[in-house]
Design a protein around this motif. Sequence first.
Motif, PDB file in Angstrom:
ATOM      1  N   LEU A   1       3.970 -12.488  -8.494  1.00  0.00           N
ATOM      2  CA  LEU A   1       3.245 -11.238  -8.342  1.00  0.00           C
ATOM      3  C   LEU A   1       4.244 -10.096  -8.274  1.00  0.00           C
ATOM      4  CD1 LEU A   1       0.814 -12.431  -5.511  1.00  0.00           C
ATOM      5  CD2 LEU A   1       0.365 -12.398  -7.976  1.00  0.00           C
ATOM      6  N   THR A   2       3.856  -8.957  -8.798  1.00  0.00           N
ATOM      7  CA  THR A   2       4.737  -7.795  -8.772  1.00  0.00           C
ATOM      8  C   THR A   2       4.345  -6.900  -7.601  1.00  0.00           C
ATOM      9  OG1 THR A   2       5.018  -7.877 -11.174  1.00  0.00           O
ATOM     10  CG2 THR A   2       5.607  -5.820 -10.065  1.00  0.00           C
ATOM     11  N   VAL A   3       5.182  -6.904  -6.568  1.00  0.00           N
ATOM     12  CA  VAL A   3       4.986  -6.057  -5.402  1.00  0.00           C
ATOM     13  C   VAL A   3       6.321  -5.401  -5.079  1.00  0.00           C
ATOM     14  CG1 VAL A   3       3.081  -7.438  -4.488  1.00  0.00           C
ATOM     15  CG2 VAL A   3       5.431  -7.988  -3.835  1.00  0.00           C
ATOM     16  N   LYS A   4       6.332  -4.514  -4.097  1.00  0.00           N
ATOM     17  CA  LYS A   4       7.552  -3.751  -3.817  1.00  0.00           C
ATOM     18  C   LYS A   4       8.654  -4.609  -3.218  1.00  0.00           C
ATOM     19  CE  LYS A   4       6.051  -2.108   0.770  1.00  0.00           C
ATOM     20  NZ  LYS A   4       5.710  -0.909   1.576  1.00  0.00           N
ATOM     21  N   ALA A   5       8.293  -5.690  -2.533  1.00  0.00           N
ATOM     22  CA  ALA A   5       9.299  -6.558  -1.920  1.00  0.00           C
ATOM     23  C   ALA A   5       8.942  -8.010  -2.232  1.00  0.00           C
ATOM     24  CB  ALA A   5       9.374  -6.338  -0.413  1.00  0.00           C
ATOM     25  N   MET A   6       9.592  -8.571  -3.245  1.00  0.00           N
ATOM     26  CA  MET A   6       9.322  -9.951  -3.662  1.00  0.00           C
ATOM     27  C   MET A   6      10.347 -10.861  -2.992  1.00  0.00           C
ATOM     28  SD  MET A   6       8.202  -9.464  -7.659  1.00  0.00           S
ATOM     29  CE  MET A   6       9.674  -8.558  -8.153  1.00  0.00           C
ATOM     30  N   LEU A   7       9.938 -11.455  -1.885  1.00  0.00           N
ATOM     31  CA  LEU A   7      10.846 -12.207  -1.020  1.00  0.00           C
ATOM     32  C   LEU A   7      10.359 -13.639  -0.843  1.00  0.00           C
ATOM     33  CD1 LEU A   7      11.316  -9.446   1.732  1.00  0.00           C
ATOM     34  CD2 LEU A   7      12.751  -9.870  -0.287  1.00  0.00           C
ATOM     35  N   ASN A   8       9.916 -14.261  -1.931  1.00  0.00           N
ATOM     36  CA  ASN A   8       9.299 -15.589  -1.793  1.00  0.00           C
ATOM     37  C   ASN A   8      10.042 -16.724  -2.485  1.00  0.00           C
ATOM     38  OD1 ASN A   8       8.526 -14.588  -4.377  1.00  0.00           O
ATOM     39  ND2 ASN A   8       6.792 -16.001  -4.427  1.00  0.00           N
TER      40      ASN A   8
ATOM     41  N   ARG B   1      19.891 -10.285  10.563  1.00  0.00           N
ATOM     42  CA  ARG B   1      19.015  -9.253  11.144  1.00  0.00           C
ATOM     43  C   ARG B   1      17.587  -9.785  11.277  1.00  0.00           C
ATOM     44  NH1 ARG B   1      16.829  -4.127   7.716  1.00  0.00           N
ATOM     45  NH2 ARG B   1      15.532  -3.159   9.334  1.00  0.00           N
ATOM     46  N   ILE B   2      17.108 -10.494  10.271  1.00  0.00           N
ATOM     47  CA  ILE B   2      15.759 -11.054  10.323  1.00  0.00           C
ATOM     48  C   ILE B   2      15.628 -11.999  11.514  1.00  0.00           C
ATOM     49  CG2 ILE B   2      14.166 -12.637   9.151  1.00  0.00           C
ATOM     50  CD1 ILE B   2      15.132 -11.413   6.489  1.00  0.00           C
ATOM     51  N   VAL B   3      16.602 -12.880  11.689  1.00  0.00           N
ATOM     52  CA  VAL B   3      16.552 -13.823  12.805  1.00  0.00           C
ATOM     53  C   VAL B   3      16.463 -13.081  14.136  1.00  0.00           C
ATOM     54  CG1 VAL B   3      17.862 -15.580  14.064  1.00  0.00           C
ATOM     55  CG2 VAL B   3      17.736 -15.674  11.567  1.00  0.00           C
ATOM     56  N   THR B   4      17.300 -12.073  14.309  1.00  0.00           N
ATOM     57  CA  THR B   4      17.310 -11.309  15.563  1.00  0.00           C
ATOM     58  C   THR B   4      15.982 -10.612  15.807  1.00  0.00           C
ATOM     59  OG1 THR B   4      19.708 -10.959  15.426  1.00  0.00           O
ATOM     60  CG2 THR B   4      18.452  -9.440  16.813  1.00  0.00           C
TER      61      THR B   4
ATOM     62  N   ASN C   1      20.018 -17.989   2.262  1.00  0.00           N
ATOM     63  CA  ASN C   1      19.655 -16.582   2.072  1.00  0.00           C
ATOM     64  C   ASN C   1      18.187 -16.357   2.411  1.00  0.00           C
ATOM     65  OD1 ASN C   1      18.443 -17.823  -0.149  1.00  0.00           O
ATOM     66  ND2 ASN C   1      18.916 -16.146  -1.565  1.00  0.00           N
ATOM     67  N   PHE C   2      17.650 -17.193   3.289  1.00  0.00           N
ATOM     68  CA  PHE C   2      16.259 -17.082   3.718  1.00  0.00           C
ATOM     69  C   PHE C   2      16.152 -17.536   5.161  1.00  0.00           C
ATOM     70  CE2 PHE C   2      16.859 -21.234   1.739  1.00  0.00           C
ATOM     71  CZ  PHE C   2      16.422 -22.090   2.740  1.00  0.00           C
ATOM     72  N   VAL C   3      14.993 -17.264   5.742  1.00  0.00           N
ATOM     73  CA  VAL C   3      14.748 -17.655   7.132  1.00  0.00           C
ATOM     74  C   VAL C   3      13.367 -18.293   7.222  1.00  0.00           C
ATOM     75  CG1 VAL C   3      14.463 -16.853   9.512  1.00  0.00           C
ATOM     76  CG2 VAL C   3      16.198 -15.793   8.041  1.00  0.00           C
ATOM     77  N   LEU C   4      13.308 -19.472   7.818  1.00  0.00           N
ATOM     78  CA  LEU C   4      12.044 -20.106   8.164  1.00  0.00           C
ATOM     79  C   LEU C   4      11.695 -19.698   9.583  1.00  0.00           C
ATOM     80  CD1 LEU C   4       9.832 -22.337   7.454  1.00  0.00           C
ATOM     81  CD2 LEU C   4      11.283 -23.870   8.813  1.00  0.00           C
ATOM     82  N   PHE C   5      10.442 -19.328   9.812  1.00  0.00           N
ATOM     83  CA  PHE C   5      10.046 -18.964  11.176  1.00  0.00           C
ATOM     84  C   PHE C   5       8.659 -19.496  11.495  1.00  0.00           C
ATOM     85  CE2 PHE C   5       8.739 -15.508   8.432  1.00  0.00           C
ATOM     86  CZ  PHE C   5       7.525 -15.046   8.927  1.00  0.00           C
ATOM     87  N   GLY C   6       8.488 -19.855  12.771  1.00  0.00           N
ATOM     88  CA  GLY C   6       7.217 -20.366  13.253  1.00  0.00           C
ATOM     89  C   GLY C   6       6.688 -19.508  14.392  1.00  0.00           C
TER      90      GLY C   6
ATOM     91  N   GLU D   1      18.369  -4.083   2.392  1.00  0.00           N
ATOM     92  CA  GLU D   1      18.030  -3.513   3.703  1.00  0.00           C
ATOM     93  C   GLU D   1      16.627  -2.920   3.678  1.00  0.00           C
ATOM     94  OE1 GLU D   1      19.724  -0.221   6.945  1.00  0.00           O
ATOM     95  OE2 GLU D   1      20.800  -0.597   5.067  1.00  0.00           O
ATOM     96  N   GLU D   2      16.279  -2.238   2.587  1.00  0.00           N
ATOM     97  CA  GLU D   2      14.959  -1.611   2.481  1.00  0.00           C
ATOM     98  C   GLU D   2      13.855  -2.667   2.438  1.00  0.00           C
ATOM     99  OE1 GLU D   2      18.126   1.015   1.386  1.00  0.00           O
ATOM    100  OE2 GLU D   2      17.576  -0.939   0.538  1.00  0.00           O
ATOM    101  N   GLU D   3      14.060  -3.732   1.669  1.00  0.00           N
ATOM    102  CA  GLU D   3      13.056  -4.785   1.586  1.00  0.00           C
ATOM    103  C   GLU D   3      12.902  -5.508   2.922  1.00  0.00           C
ATOM    104  OE1 GLU D   3      13.554  -6.125  -3.097  1.00  0.00           O
ATOM    105  OE2 GLU D   3      14.990  -6.819  -1.593  1.00  0.00           O
ATOM    106  N   THR D   4      14.007  -5.738   3.593  1.00  0.00           N
ATOM    107  CA  THR D   4      13.954  -6.390   4.895  1.00  0.00           C
ATOM    108  C   THR D   4      13.202  -5.532   5.901  1.00  0.00           C
ATOM    109  OG1 THR D   4      16.034  -7.540   4.459  1.00  0.00           O
ATOM    110  CG2 THR D   4      15.354  -7.352   6.758  1.00  0.00           C
ATOM    111  N   THR D   5      13.450  -4.228   5.878  1.00  0.00           N
ATOM    112  CA  THR D   5      12.726  -3.309   6.763  1.00  0.00           C
ATOM    113  C   THR D   5      11.237  -3.338   6.476  1.00  0.00           C
ATOM    114  OG1 THR D   5      14.657  -1.862   7.008  1.00  0.00           O
ATOM    115  CG2 THR D   5      12.492  -0.904   7.463  1.00  0.00           C
ATOM    116  N   ALA D   6      10.872  -3.356   5.194  1.00  0.00           N
ATOM    117  CA  ALA D   6       9.459  -3.402   4.823  1.00  0.00           C
ATOM    118  C   ALA D   6       8.798  -4.668   5.367  1.00  0.00           C
ATOM    119  CB  ALA D   6       9.311  -3.343   3.307  1.00  0.00           C
TER     120      ALA D   6
END
Length: 377
Positions: A27-34, A296-299, A314-319, A354-359
């Motif tokens: 999908l085309t979105v502003k932050a493709m982080l999948n 930063r994501i982990v924190t 280069n990714f983070v799994l979270f529960g 940084e911008e995508e992570t903030t989003a």
Amino acid sequence: MTRAQRLDRLPLRDELKGQEPYGAPQLTVKAMLNVNETTYDVPADVVDAITKEVRAAAETLNRYPDREFTALREKLADFLNRDLPTPDLSAENIWAANGSNEVMQHILQAFAGPGRSVLAFPPTYSMYPLYARGTYSEYIAGTRSADFTQTPEDVAAQIRQHQPHVVILCSPNNPTGTALGLEVVEAAYDAATEGETMVVVDEAYGEFRQPGTASALTLLHGRPRLIVTRTMSKAFALAGGRLGYLAAAPEVTDALRLVRLPYHLSAVTQAAARAALDHAETLMANVERIKVQRDRIVTELQRMGLRPYPSDANFVLFGGLDDAHAAWQHLLEEGVLIREVSIPGHLRVTAGTEEETTAFLTALRNWLEETHGRDPR
């Protein structure tokens, strides 16, 4: 009649009937982080270098490419040697193919197959059972501890129990991000040599390791049944280029020559990969930026009261999510696409710019406020 019904009428292999093809949402979105791509654009000087090399290759496309991709193997060996205390890899130790998917396929074609088995340890990369199915190999799903880690004793015991022909250790593991200590690989190898087992360490995310996390490349010497796979899709921002590779003993690469298709690496692929390797320092600078955002994501997820897992990727799994799908859907509506995984209450997010992570962090924090009625900070 639907296409699915028409497919069912074909004389398809029994094990393929009713199956779904592999694939994440595109999908085309502003932050493709999948899908764990490098979300930074390819630097302009690298684009220029690739263009120049591909332009030169285009002049000889009437001829077949170098079947042995010798120049590329030499450059890949030079790159890996930078990470070794004793830089002793040469082109003879290197194999490459169209993405690490084809590299894995070659390995299983050579060492697994009908009447043979492949052992991996879910939750892990979901393509492993598909590789096994595609090569008529039995797939054995091993186990991990509750926190997704693996111990030397447990891995060795499972290898001795199942006696697979190929065992795959994913480090850092996808989707959990957990890396293996070298003692796990050593124990796996010792158990493997008691039978007829090849040990594959999939280091697709190896360049993103935390300081002090060693690569299994350091164990290759004297271990002819050990294979370490890498890819240029992640750290080299070359996902569209489709170049995976491995390092192993020369006799392993000789074995893979027996199963590869003729001229399997195009001249264009070889040219693009060589140019990218010539600019490794530029591309590795983006790797360091990505690692900053990953940490930063982990924190930040910890501050939100969620449970991120330590990551060497280069990714983070979270529960810690009551309704992971609802969170995923909210993020998508906010223009942030991350990955649903087969672990209840968990999601996986790629570390982007940084911008995508903030989003991502902002959208997730907003969802937690809406659903929990509090500010999760």
